[in-house]
Design an enzyme around this catalytic site. Structure first.
Site, PDB file in Angstrom:
ATOM      1  N   LYS A  54       0.835  -1.199   0.000  1.00 11.43           N
ATOM      2  CA  LYS A  54       0.000   0.000   0.000  1.00 11.43           C
ATOM      3  C   LYS A  54       0.873   1.253   0.000  1.00 11.43           C
ATOM      4  O   LYS A  54       0.633   2.197  -0.763  1.00 11.43           O
ATOM      5  CB  LYS A  54      -0.942  -0.012   1.215  1.00 11.43           C
ATOM      6  CG  LYS A  54      -2.008  -1.113   1.139  1.00 11.43           C
ATOM      7  CD  LYS A  54      -2.825  -1.259   2.429  1.00 11.43           C
ATOM      8  CE  LYS A  54      -3.741  -2.489   2.348  1.00 11.43           C
ATOM      9  NZ  LYS A  54      -4.528  -2.714   3.566  1.00 11.43           N
ATOM     10  N   GLN A  98      -4.333  -1.508   9.867  1.00  9.54           N
ATOM     11  CA  GLN A  98      -4.314  -2.839   9.267  1.00  9.54           C
ATOM     12  C   GLN A  98      -4.862  -3.875  10.256  1.00  9.54           C
ATOM     13  O   GLN A  98      -4.475  -3.895  11.427  1.00  9.54           O
ATOM     14  CB  GLN A  98      -2.884  -3.205   8.832  1.00  9.54           C
ATOM     15  CG  GLN A  98      -2.777  -4.493   8.038  1.00  9.54           C
ATOM     16  CD  GLN A  98      -3.455  -4.425   6.670  1.00  9.54           C
ATOM     17  OE1 GLN A  98      -3.567  -3.373   6.066  1.00  9.54           O
ATOM     18  NE2 GLN A  98      -3.908  -5.564   6.192  1.00  9.54           N
ATOM     19  N   ASP A 121     -10.759   2.727   4.275  1.00  9.28           N
ATOM     20  CA  ASP A 121     -11.065   1.296   4.222  1.00  9.28           C
ATOM     21  C   ASP A 121     -12.570   1.051   4.130  1.00  9.28           C
ATOM     22  O   ASP A 121     -13.002  -0.062   3.803  1.00  9.28           O
ATOM     23  CB  ASP A 121     -10.555   0.592   5.491  1.00  9.28           C
ATOM     24  CG  ASP A 121      -9.258  -0.176   5.263  1.00  9.28           C
ATOM     25  OD1 ASP A 121      -8.995  -0.571   4.115  1.00  9.28           O
ATOM     26  OD2 ASP A 121      -8.529  -0.387   6.249  1.00  9.28           O
TER      27      ASP A 121
HETATM   28  N1  GUN Z   1      -6.843  -6.922   6.578  1.00 12.21           N
HETATM   29  C1  GUN Z   1      -7.199  -7.641   5.491  1.00 12.21           C
HETATM   30  N2  GUN Z   1      -7.683  -6.837   4.533  1.00 12.21           N
HETATM   31  C2  GUN Z   1      -7.631  -5.576   5.022  1.00 12.21           C
HETATM   32  C3  GUN Z   1      -7.980  -4.312   4.489  1.00 12.21           C
HETATM   33  O1  GUN Z   1      -8.469  -4.158   3.371  1.00 12.21           O
HETATM   34  N3  GUN Z   1      -7.754  -3.248   5.297  1.00 12.21           N
HETATM   35  C4  GUN Z   1      -7.243  -3.368   6.551  1.00 12.21           C
HETATM   36  N4  GUN Z   1      -7.069  -2.266   7.277  1.00 12.21           N
HETATM   37  N5  GUN Z   1      -6.901  -4.538   7.073  1.00 12.21           N
HETATM   38  C5  GUN Z   1      -7.102  -5.634   6.302  1.00 12.21           C
END
Ligand code: GUN
Length: 296
Positions: A54, A98, A121
């Site tokens: 990311k 995350q 998100d």
């Molecule tokens: N864990 C698995 N997928 C995601 C996501 O899209 N965003 C976040 N913050 N954590 C995750």
């Protein structure tokens, strides 16, 4: 039947180019670059890889990014303090925490502390509620990326039967809402299957569009897929493999080799849904930057 690969890697490169051009225009108008922050707690290897991707992708499209790393023993209050400071920081347009978080931290309490305007998100109840109601808001990145993939196949989804396997807050639940809402792509009749579903195979065999988001490698077998179906594989389970450089391989929920020939379109793992998730997060962050301007 000859299948076509839904190449998320190539598509994500094109979309990144589009976003980069929009960022250049935005910055050319005198704005600072969009700025995404990511909070990573603990040492989970997969989470680190996702967050690294990311952050790296931000640079590719001309965003600023900030990575905030904390040890797994951080208290919930200390993490909530970080969220509060990101909410207040006018230099940050959007941020993510995350998941999963360590067991002593209540994920939901952290998600609810994030300002919905910076919740790129799309996990906050306010954004989830807007999604359920068909109102504007941030849509979770993985299902948003899948909708973009369906859009780019050019296949009509209206009136088709979509089957989603898995009801997680991150993928299955928002995916079922997006497929059913009155939009393009959308307007599907949706069946949401989960761990208590009886005769999963029979439901799957009726799918024109089959989305597997469970995290059980190879669970979708050829007998579960209708001839000509579009199959979207969200699984990315790490499976030990001594011949692989990092000691593991990523395996999807779909038995690709057996299923591919029955499909019209199928996503590979890796290189399918994963890269699309990242571009959707970038898209949400650019939107957040442009919206925060409206409130400035
Ligand atoms: N864990 C698995 N997928 C995601 C996501 O899209 N965003 C976040 N913050 N954590 C995750």
């Amino acid at each position: 039947m000859g299948h076509q690969i839904l190449d998320g890697k190539a598509l994500s490169r094109n979309i990144k180019d589009e976003i980069a051009a929009e960022v250049a225009e935005w910055v050319g108008q005198g704005h600072r670059p969009p700025h995404l922050a990511a909070v990573l707690v603990g040492q989970d290897g997969a989470s680190r890889t996702y967050v690294d991707h990311k952050v790296k992708s931000c640079a590719q499209v001309g965003f600023d990014s900030t990575l905030i790393e904390r040890e797994a023993d951080i208290t919930q209050d200390a993490l909530l303090d970080i969220v509060a400071s990101l909410n207040e920081n006018p230099e940050i347009d959007g941020f993510i925490v995350q998941l999963p978080l360590p067991d002593h931290i209540d994920d939901q309490a952290v998600i609810e502390a994030i300002s919905p305007r910076k919740d790129v998100d799309g996990f906050h109840p306010s954004n989830m509620g807007n999604l359920a109601l068909g109102l504007p808001g941030f849509v979770p990145a993985t299902p948003a990326g899948i909708m973009t993939m369906l859009e780019r196949t050019g296949v009509e989804t209206q009136g088709k039967h979509a089957v989603v396997i898995g009801r997680s807050s991150i993928v299955g639940t928002p995916m079922s809402l997006l497929l059913s809402r009155s939009d393009k792509p959308g307007n599907c009749t949706v069946t949401l299957c989960h761990s208590r579903t009886q005769d999963l195979a029979a439901h799957c065999r009726r799918a024109d569009i089959l989305v597997a988001a469970v995290g059980r490698p190879g669970m979708v077998t050829a007998d579960m897929v209708k001839e000509g179906a579009i199959v979207i594989d969200v699984g990315i389970t790490r499976v030990a493999d001594d011949t692989a450089k990092r000691g593991f391989r990523l395996k999807g929920d779909v038995d690709f080799t057996a299923v591919a020939d029955k499909c019209s379109w199928i996503t590979p793992v890796p290189g399918g849904v994963g890269p699309m998730t990242i571009v959707s997060l970038l898209r949400n962050t650019l939107t957040a930057a442009q919206r925060s301007e409206e409130f400035a």
